[in-house]
Design a protein around this motif. Structure first.
Motif, PDB file in Angstrom:
ATOM      1  N   ASN A 141       0.821  -1.211   0.000  1.00  0.00           N
ATOM      2  CA  ASN A 141       0.000   0.000   0.000  1.00  0.00           C
ATOM      3  C   ASN A 141       0.856   1.261   0.000  1.00  0.00           C
ATOM      4  OD1 ASN A 141      -2.413  -1.378  -0.028  1.00  0.00           O
ATOM      5  ND2 ASN A 141      -2.728  -1.259   2.192  1.00  0.00           N
ATOM      6  N   LYS A 142       1.926   1.242   0.793  1.00  0.00           N
ATOM      7  CA  LYS A 142       2.821   2.394   0.849  1.00  0.00           C
ATOM      8  C   LYS A 142       3.473   2.636  -0.509  1.00  0.00           C
ATOM      9  CE  LYS A 142       4.026   2.316   5.752  1.00  0.00           C
ATOM     10  NZ  LYS A 142       5.129   2.160   6.708  1.00  0.00           N
ATOM     11  N   LYS A 143       3.900   1.553  -1.158  1.00  0.00           N
ATOM     12  CA  LYS A 143       4.547   1.673  -2.460  1.00  0.00           C
ATOM     13  C   LYS A 143       3.565   2.228  -3.490  1.00  0.00           C
ATOM     14  CE  LYS A 143       7.133  -0.865  -5.929  1.00  0.00           C
ATOM     15  NZ  LYS A 143       7.658  -2.158  -6.355  1.00  0.00           N
ATOM     16  N   ARG A 144       2.326   1.744  -3.448  1.00  0.00           N
ATOM     17  CA  ARG A 144       1.297   2.200  -4.388  1.00  0.00           C
ATOM     18  C   ARG A 144       0.996   3.687  -4.165  1.00  0.00           C
ATOM     19  NH1 ARG A 144      -3.883   0.007  -3.180  1.00  0.00           N
ATOM     20  NH2 ARG A 144      -2.720  -1.898  -2.836  1.00  0.00           N
ATOM     21  N   LYS A 145       0.926   4.101  -2.901  1.00  0.00           N
ATOM     22  CA  LYS A 145       0.664   5.508  -2.594  1.00  0.00           C
ATOM     23  C   LYS A 145       1.792   6.399  -3.086  1.00  0.00           C
ATOM     24  CE  LYS A 145      -2.485   4.956   1.258  1.00  0.00           C
ATOM     25  NZ  LYS A 145      -2.778   5.273   2.657  1.00  0.00           N
ATOM     26  N   LYS A 146       3.020   5.946  -2.951  1.00  0.00           N
ATOM     27  CA  LYS A 146       4.161   6.709  -3.450  1.00  0.00           C
ATOM     28  C   LYS A 146       4.101   6.851  -4.963  1.00  0.00           C
ATOM     29  CE  LYS A 146       7.589   5.843   0.141  1.00  0.00           C
ATOM     30  NZ  LYS A 146       8.906   5.268   0.452  1.00  0.00           N
ATOM     31  N   GLU A 147       3.737   5.776  -5.645  1.00  0.00           N
ATOM     32  CA  GLU A 147       3.625   5.814  -7.099  1.00  0.00           C
ATOM     33  C   GLU A 147       2.506   6.760  -7.530  1.00  0.00           C
ATOM     34  OE1 GLU A 147       3.075   1.728  -8.212  1.00  0.00           O
ATOM     35  OE2 GLU A 147       5.180   1.222  -7.912  1.00  0.00           O
ATOM     36  N   GLU A 148       1.378   6.709  -6.827  1.00  0.00           N
ATOM     37  CA  GLU A 148       0.257   7.599  -7.137  1.00  0.00           C
ATOM     38  C   GLU A 148       0.646   9.058  -6.898  1.00  0.00           C
ATOM     39  OE1 GLU A 148      -3.004   6.185  -4.794  1.00  0.00           O
ATOM     40  OE2 GLU A 148      -3.303   4.415  -6.060  1.00  0.00           O
ATOM     41  N   ALA A 149       1.353   9.306  -5.817  1.00  0.00           N
ATOM     42  CA  ALA A 149       1.803  10.664  -5.511  1.00  0.00           C
ATOM     43  C   ALA A 149       2.756  11.164  -6.594  1.00  0.00           C
ATOM     44  CB  ALA A 149       2.467  10.707  -4.140  1.00  0.00           C
TER      45      ALA A 149
ATOM     46  N   GLU B 106       3.752  14.564 -11.368  1.00  0.00           N
ATOM     47  CA  GLU B 106       4.079  14.623 -12.791  1.00  0.00           C
ATOM     48  C   GLU B 106       2.981  15.352 -13.578  1.00  0.00           C
ATOM     49  OE1 GLU B 106       4.868  11.580 -16.516  1.00  0.00           O
ATOM     50  OE2 GLU B 106       5.222  10.867 -14.470  1.00  0.00           O
ATOM     51  N   LYS B 107       1.722  15.026 -13.288  1.00  0.00           N
ATOM     52  CA  LYS B 107       0.596  15.694 -13.955  1.00  0.00           C
ATOM     53  C   LYS B 107       0.574  17.179 -13.624  1.00  0.00           C
ATOM     54  CE  LYS B 107      -2.545  11.736 -14.136  1.00  0.00           C
ATOM     55  NZ  LYS B 107      -3.827  11.188 -13.632  1.00  0.00           N
ATOM     56  N   ALA B 108       0.816  17.507 -12.355  1.00  0.00           N
ATOM     57  CA  ALA B 108       0.805  18.907 -11.934  1.00  0.00           C
ATOM     58  C   ALA B 108       1.927  19.689 -12.613  1.00  0.00           C
ATOM     59  CB  ALA B 108       0.948  18.996 -10.417  1.00  0.00           C
ATOM     60  N   THR B 109       3.077  19.067 -12.742  1.00  0.00           N
ATOM     61  CA  THR B 109       4.208  19.718 -13.405  1.00  0.00           C
ATOM     62  C   THR B 109       3.890  19.990 -14.870  1.00  0.00           C
ATOM     63  OG1 THR B 109       5.748  18.650 -11.885  1.00  0.00           O
ATOM     64  CG2 THR B 109       6.666  19.505 -13.942  1.00  0.00           C
ATOM     65  N   LYS B 110       3.303  19.012 -15.549  1.00  0.00           N
ATOM     66  CA  LYS B 110       2.928  19.189 -16.953  1.00  0.00           C
ATOM     67  C   LYS B 110       1.903  20.309 -17.096  1.00  0.00           C
ATOM     68  CE  LYS B 110       3.837  14.519 -18.603  1.00  0.00           C
ATOM     69  NZ  LYS B 110       3.247  13.284 -19.152  1.00  0.00           N
ATOM     70  N   TRP B 111       0.903  20.334 -16.187  1.00  0.00           N
ATOM     71  CA  TRP B 111      -0.121  21.370 -16.239  1.00  0.00           C
ATOM     72  C   TRP B 111       0.506  22.739 -16.012  1.00  0.00           C
ATOM     73  CZ3 TRP B 111      -1.967  25.233 -13.165  1.00  0.00           C
ATOM     74  CH2 TRP B 111      -3.152  25.827 -13.592  1.00  0.00           C
ATOM     75  N   ALA B 112       1.427  22.841 -15.059  1.00  0.00           N
ATOM     76  CA  ALA B 112       2.085  24.116 -14.761  1.00  0.00           C
ATOM     77  C   ALA B 112       2.894  24.600 -15.964  1.00  0.00           C
ATOM     78  CB  ALA B 112       2.979  23.977 -13.534  1.00  0.00           C
TER      79      ALA B 112
END
Length: 99
Positions: A7-15, A20-26
Motif C-alpha cells: 500500500n505504501k509503495k502504491r501511494k508513493k507511485e500515485e503521488a 508529474e501531472k501537476a508539473t505538466k499542467w504548470a
C-alpha cells in the motif's frame, strides 16, 4: 512483502503521478498568454477553498501587510485623493446650507 508495504509503495507511485501531472499542467499554463492564464484562473477559483488560497499565499510568500509590489500604496493614494476632494466638496456644501 506485506500488504502494508504494498500500500505504501502504491501511494508513493500515485503521488509521483500526481506531481508529474501537476508539473505538466504548470508548464502548459506558463506557455499560455496572460489573458488565457486568467481564463484558467477564473475557472479554477470557484473550485478552490479558503485553505487552497491560504496555501498558495504561503507558497508565494504573500502577506496582506506586505507592500513589496507598491500597488497597495498607489491604490490607497488614489483613494485618499478622491476622499480629500470629496471632503472639500462637503465642507463647501455645508457652508451653503448655513446661509
Amino acid at each position: 512483502m506485506s500488504a502494508l508495504e504494498g500500500n505504501k509503495k502504491r501511494k508513493k507511485e500515485e503521488a509521483a503521478q500526481v506531481v508529474e501531472k501537476a508539473t505538466k499542467w504548470a508548464e502548459e499554463f506558463e506557455k499560455l498568454s496572460e489573458d488565457d492564464q486568467y481564463s484558467y484562473l477564473e475557472e479554477i477559483a470557484p473550485r478552490m477553498s479558503r485553505m487552497h488560497l491560504q496555501f498558495l499565499q504561503g507558497i508565494i510568500g504573500f502577506d496582506e501587510d506586505d507592500d513589496e509590489d507598491g500597488f497597495d500604496d498607489e491604490e490607497d493614494d488614489g483613494e485618499e485623493d478622491e476622499e480629500d476632494e470629496d471632503d472639500d466638496d462637503d465642507e463647501g456644501d455645508s457652508g451653503e446650507d448655513d446661509k
